[in-house]
Design a protein around this motif. Structure first.
Motif, PDB file in Angstrom:
ATOM      1  N   MET A   1       0.846  -1.181   0.000  1.00 34.14           N
ATOM      2  CA  MET A   1       0.000   0.000   0.000  1.00 34.14           C
ATOM      3  C   MET A   1       0.889   1.241   0.000  1.00 34.14           C
ATOM      4  O   MET A   1       1.827   1.349   0.780  1.00 34.14           O
ATOM      5  CB  MET A   1      -0.896  -0.025   1.238  1.00 34.14           C
ATOM      6  CG  MET A   1      -1.887   1.069   1.282  1.00 34.14           C
ATOM      7  SD  MET A   1      -3.035   0.761   2.640  1.00 34.14           S
ATOM      8  CE  MET A   1      -3.742   2.356   2.775  1.00 34.14           C
ATOM      9  N   SER A   2       0.595   2.168  -0.873  1.00 37.63           N
ATOM     10  CA  SER A   2       1.416   3.371  -0.976  1.00 37.63           C
ATOM     11  C   SER A   2       0.919   4.439  -0.004  1.00 37.63           C
ATOM     12  O   SER A   2      -0.179   4.358   0.538  1.00 37.63           O
ATOM     13  CB  SER A   2       1.371   3.914  -2.403  1.00 37.63           C
ATOM     14  OG  SER A   2       0.055   4.277  -2.731  1.00 37.63           O
ATOM     15  N   LYS A   3       1.745   5.448   0.204  1.00 37.56           N
ATOM     16  CA  LYS A   3       1.385   6.555   1.088  1.00 37.56           C
ATOM     17  C   LYS A   3       0.283   7.391   0.449  1.00 37.56           C
ATOM     18  O   LYS A   3       0.227   7.530  -0.767  1.00 37.56           O
ATOM     19  CB  LYS A   3       2.595   7.453   1.338  1.00 37.56           C
ATOM     20  CG  LYS A   3       3.661   6.831   2.187  1.00 37.56           C
ATOM     21  CD  LYS A   3       4.754   7.838   2.445  1.00 37.56           C
ATOM     22  CE  LYS A   3       5.831   7.274   3.340  1.00 37.56           C
ATOM     23  NZ  LYS A   3       6.872   8.265   3.616  1.00 37.56           N
ATOM     24  N   PRO A   4      -0.586   7.987   1.283  1.00 37.33           N
ATOM     25  CA  PRO A   4      -1.623   8.860   0.720  1.00 37.33           C
ATOM     26  C   PRO A   4      -1.015  10.127   0.100  1.00 37.33           C
ATOM     27  O   PRO A   4       0.043  10.584   0.536  1.00 37.33           O
ATOM     28  CB  PRO A   4      -2.488   9.221   1.923  1.00 37.33           C
ATOM     29  CG  PRO A   4      -1.852   8.641   3.123  1.00 37.33           C
ATOM     30  CD  PRO A   4      -0.684   7.825   2.709  1.00 37.33           C
ATOM     31  N   MET A   5      -1.688  10.656  -0.892  1.00 36.48           N
ATOM     32  CA  MET A   5      -1.234  11.875  -1.552  1.00 36.48           C
ATOM     33  C   MET A   5      -1.380  13.051  -0.590  1.00 36.48           C
ATOM     34  O   MET A   5      -2.422  13.216   0.038  1.00 36.48           O
ATOM     35  CB  MET A   5      -2.079  12.107  -2.810  1.00 36.48           C
ATOM     36  CG  MET A   5      -1.635  13.282  -3.644  1.00 36.48           C
ATOM     37  SD  MET A   5      -2.679  13.521  -5.105  1.00 36.48           S
ATOM     38  CE  MET A   5      -1.803  12.555  -6.297  1.00 36.48           C
ATOM     39  N   THR A   6      -0.346  13.858  -0.472  1.00 37.38           N
ATOM     40  CA  THR A   6      -0.390  15.031   0.399  1.00 37.38           C
ATOM     41  C   THR A   6      -1.098  16.181  -0.326  1.00 37.38           C
ATOM     42  O   THR A   6      -1.327  16.124  -1.534  1.00 37.38           O
ATOM     43  CB  THR A   6       1.024  15.498   0.785  1.00 37.38           C
ATOM     44  OG1 THR A   6       1.697  15.941  -0.404  1.00 37.38           O
ATOM     45  CG2 THR A   6       1.807  14.379   1.459  1.00 37.38           C
ATOM     46  N   LYS A   7      -1.427  17.218   0.437  1.00 40.72           N
ATOM     47  CA  LYS A   7      -2.082  18.378  -0.164  1.00 40.72           C
ATOM     48  C   LYS A   7      -1.168  19.014  -1.212  1.00 40.72           C
ATOM     49  O   LYS A   7      -1.628  19.414  -2.280  1.00 40.72           O
ATOM     50  CB  LYS A   7      -2.457  19.407   0.899  1.00 40.72           C
ATOM     51  CG  LYS A   7      -3.170  20.608   0.308  1.00 40.72           C
ATOM     52  CD  LYS A   7      -3.566  21.634   1.335  1.00 40.72           C
ATOM     53  CE  LYS A   7      -4.233  22.815   0.647  1.00 40.72           C
ATOM     54  NZ  LYS A   7      -4.601  23.869   1.585  1.00 40.72           N
ATOM     55  N   GLN A   9       1.096  17.556  -3.081  1.00 34.79           N
ATOM     56  CA  GLN A   9       1.084  16.713  -4.277  1.00 34.79           C
ATOM     57  C   GLN A   9      -0.240  16.849  -5.026  1.00 34.79           C
ATOM     58  O   GLN A   9      -0.261  16.890  -6.257  1.00 34.79           O
ATOM     59  CB  GLN A   9       1.317  15.255  -3.893  1.00 34.79           C
ATOM     60  CG  GLN A   9       2.701  14.977  -3.360  1.00 34.79           C
ATOM     61  CD  GLN A   9       2.813  13.607  -2.717  1.00 34.79           C
ATOM     62  OE1 GLN A   9       1.840  13.080  -2.172  1.00 34.79           O
ATOM     63  NE2 GLN A   9       4.009  13.027  -2.771  1.00 34.79           N
ATOM     64  N   LEU A  10      -1.340  16.938  -4.269  1.00 37.62           N
ATOM     65  CA  LEU A  10      -2.649  17.095  -4.893  1.00 37.62           C
ATOM     66  C   LEU A  10      -2.750  18.430  -5.625  1.00 37.62           C
ATOM     67  O   LEU A  10      -3.245  18.496  -6.753  1.00 37.62           O
ATOM     68  CB  LEU A  10      -3.754  16.988  -3.843  1.00 37.62           C
ATOM     69  CG  LEU A  10      -5.198  17.096  -4.328  1.00 37.62           C
ATOM     70  CD1 LEU A  10      -5.506  16.029  -5.368  1.00 37.62           C
ATOM     71  CD2 LEU A  10      -6.150  16.982  -3.164  1.00 37.62           C
TER      72      LEU A  10
END
Length: 95
Positions: A1-7, A9-10
Motif C-alpha cells: 500500500m502506498s502513502k496517501p497523496m499530500t495536499k 502533491q494534490l
C-alpha cells in the motif's frame, strides 16, 4: 500500500491537469473544501460525481463500554460525517 497523496502533491497534480499555476489550484481546492465543510456542517450533503457523497448523520444516545476498564456509560447523541463511495470509483479500483 502506498502513502496517501499530500495536499502539496494534490495541488501540483491539480495545477498540471488544469494547466494553471499552483496558487490558483490551491485556491480552487481550498474553495471546494470550504463549500463541502459549510454544506455538511449545516446538515446538507455534497455529491462529488464519480467519487461519492459526503453527508452528516446523527447518532442516537447509546450505551458504550470503556475497553480499558470495562465500565459502561451512556454516551450522548452526536453527529458523524460519513461518505458513500460511488459505484464508478469502486468498479475502477476492482477492475
Amino acid at each position: 500500500m502506498s502513502k496517501p497523496m499530500t495536499k502539496t502533491q494534490l495541488v501540483a497534480a491539480l495545477a498540471e491537469d488544469m494547466d494553471t499555476d499552483k496558487k490558483s489550484a490551491s485556491a480552487a481546492l481550498d474553495a471546494i473544501v470550504g463549500i463541502i465543510t459549510r454544506e455538511v456542517s449545516n446538515g446538507g450533503a455534497v455529491t462529488l460525481p464519480g467519487v461519492g457523497k459526503i453527508y452528516c448523520r446523527e447518532r442516537p444516545e447509546r450505551m458504550v463500554r470503556n475497553p480499558a476498564t470495562g465500565e459502561q456509560f451512556m454516551k450522548e447523541a452526536d453527529k458523524v460525517v460519513k461518505m458513500t463511495i460511488a459505484k464508478a470509483l469502486k468498479d475502477s479500483v476492482n477492475s
